[in-house]
Motif scaffolding. Structure first.
Motif, PDB file in Angstrom:
ATOM      1  N   PRO A 176       5.695  -3.755  -8.981  1.00  0.00           N
ATOM      2  CA  PRO A 176       5.194  -5.126  -8.930  1.00  0.00           C
ATOM      3  C   PRO A 176       4.497  -5.418  -7.598  1.00  0.00           C
ATOM      4  O   PRO A 176       5.004  -5.104  -6.535  1.00  0.00           O
ATOM      5  CB  PRO A 176       6.473  -5.966  -9.085  1.00  0.00           C
ATOM      6  CG  PRO A 176       7.400  -5.082  -9.866  1.00  0.00           C
ATOM      7  CD  PRO A 176       7.107  -3.691  -9.368  1.00  0.00           C
ATOM      8  N   GLY A 177       3.294  -5.964  -7.704  1.00  0.00           N
ATOM      9  CA  GLY A 177       2.505  -6.303  -6.526  1.00  0.00           C
ATOM     10  C   GLY A 177       1.772  -5.137  -5.893  1.00  0.00           C
ATOM     11  O   GLY A 177       1.056  -5.308  -4.919  1.00  0.00           O
ATOM     12  N   LYS A 178       1.928  -3.929  -6.426  1.00  0.00           N
ATOM     13  CA  LYS A 178       1.336  -2.723  -5.814  1.00  0.00           C
ATOM     14  C   LYS A 178       0.307  -2.032  -6.696  1.00  0.00           C
ATOM     15  O   LYS A 178      -0.161  -0.954  -6.362  1.00  0.00           O
ATOM     16  CB  LYS A 178       2.445  -1.713  -5.466  1.00  0.00           C
ATOM     17  CG  LYS A 178       3.493  -2.236  -4.517  1.00  0.00           C
ATOM     18  CD  LYS A 178       2.924  -2.392  -3.136  1.00  0.00           C
ATOM     19  CE  LYS A 178       4.030  -2.817  -2.173  1.00  0.00           C
ATOM     20  NZ  LYS A 178       3.523  -3.139  -0.861  1.00  0.00           N
ATOM     21  N   GLY A 179      -0.023  -2.587  -7.836  1.00  0.00           N
ATOM     22  CA  GLY A 179      -1.010  -1.958  -8.701  1.00  0.00           C
ATOM     23  C   GLY A 179      -0.416  -0.847  -9.558  1.00  0.00           C
ATOM     24  O   GLY A 179       0.794  -0.618  -9.555  1.00  0.00           O
ATOM     25  N   THR A 180      -1.290  -0.161 -10.257  1.00  0.00           N
ATOM     26  CA  THR A 180      -0.883   0.895 -11.182  1.00  0.00           C
ATOM     27  C   THR A 180      -1.813   2.088 -11.036  1.00  0.00           C
ATOM     28  O   THR A 180      -3.021   1.930 -10.872  1.00  0.00           O
ATOM     29  CB  THR A 180      -0.921   0.381 -12.639  1.00  0.00           C
ATOM     30  OG1 THR A 180      -0.046  -0.743 -12.741  1.00  0.00           O
ATOM     31  CG2 THR A 180      -0.484   1.455 -13.628  1.00  0.00           C
ATOM     32  N   ARG A 181      -1.240   3.295 -11.104  1.00  0.00           N
ATOM     33  CA  ARG A 181      -2.013   4.529 -11.076  1.00  0.00           C
ATOM     34  C   ARG A 181      -1.589   5.363 -12.294  1.00  0.00           C
ATOM     35  O   ARG A 181      -0.405   5.612 -12.510  1.00  0.00           O
ATOM     36  CB  ARG A 181      -1.745   5.309  -9.805  1.00  0.00           C
ATOM     37  CG  ARG A 181      -2.566   6.610  -9.705  1.00  0.00           C
ATOM     38  CD  ARG A 181      -2.324   7.370  -8.420  1.00  0.00           C
ATOM     39  NE  ARG A 181      -2.592   6.586  -7.223  1.00  0.00           N
ATOM     40  CZ  ARG A 181      -3.784   6.420  -6.656  1.00  0.00           C
ATOM     41  NH1 ARG A 181      -4.853   6.968  -7.190  1.00  0.00           N
ATOM     42  NH2 ARG A 181      -3.920   5.709  -5.554  1.00  0.00           N
TER      43      ARG A 181
END
Length: 188
Positions: A176-181
């Motif tokens: 959460p809050g850190k994006g997705t890869r």
């Protein structure tokens, strides 16, 4: 759907002869709605198998898709680093990787609230790697895939199934809050 339009045109003409203008206007609106459905289906069909995929390869299909994506989502900055693949990848692998890319980018647009999207395509000696990163709101990645289904991440589960069908691997990293890869590797 085309037949419905022809039938509606005949009914509209009959109503005009009977001087039923209000009913004729409703028929005309229904015909226009039907035409809109036809156009939507054409757009969906083109997205299922992009014209650039077969003759020009995955790289060009991604570029083409991202041009349309940018027009629809100008608020998301896009960065692409794509190795030309031409005809190096077989048709099945190209289509599988394109579907995964398409699904991931669609998820970014619908759910991530991202301002940045990066797509990488690398061809190594023994494998091809596709990586999609966004700086959006992210989510907690469940430890087990069955939890993905329970939490409604059906697109991610579909990606996994596609990757496994071509003997590949998928890694999903997000917080959460850190994006997705999303990293996908498939052997040649």
């Amino acid at each position: 759907l085309f037949n419905i339009n022809f039938q509606l045109a005949e009914v509209e003409q009959d109503l005009a002869e009977m001087e039923c203008d209000s009913l004729g206007e409703k028929i005309k609106l229904t015909s226009e709605l039907n035409q809109h459905v036809i156009q939507s289906l054409r757009n969906i069909s083109q997205g299922l198998r992009p014209p650039a995929l077969t003759p020009f390869g995955l790289e060009q299909a991604i570029y083409s898709h991202m041009e349309r994506f940018q027009q629809m989502h100008p608020d998301i900055a896009v960065y692409l680093d794509l190795t030309p693949d031409g005809q190096l990848l077989d048709e099945r692998m190209r289509l599988t990787l394109f579907r995964i890319f398409q699904n991931a980018v669609s998820n970014v647009a619908r759910h991530a609230e991202a301002t940045k999207l990066e797509v990488f395509l690398y061809l190594g000696d023994k494998k091809v790697t596709l990586e999609i990163y966004d700086n959006g709101k992210g989510f907690n990645v469940p430890k087990r895939w069955v939890e993905m289904v329970r939490q409604g991440h059906l697109g991610l589960v579909g990606m996994r199934e596609r990757v496994e069908a071509v003997n590949g691997e998928i890694k999903i990293s997000s917080k959460p809050g850190k994006g997705t890869r999303i990293q996908v590797s498939v052997p040649f």
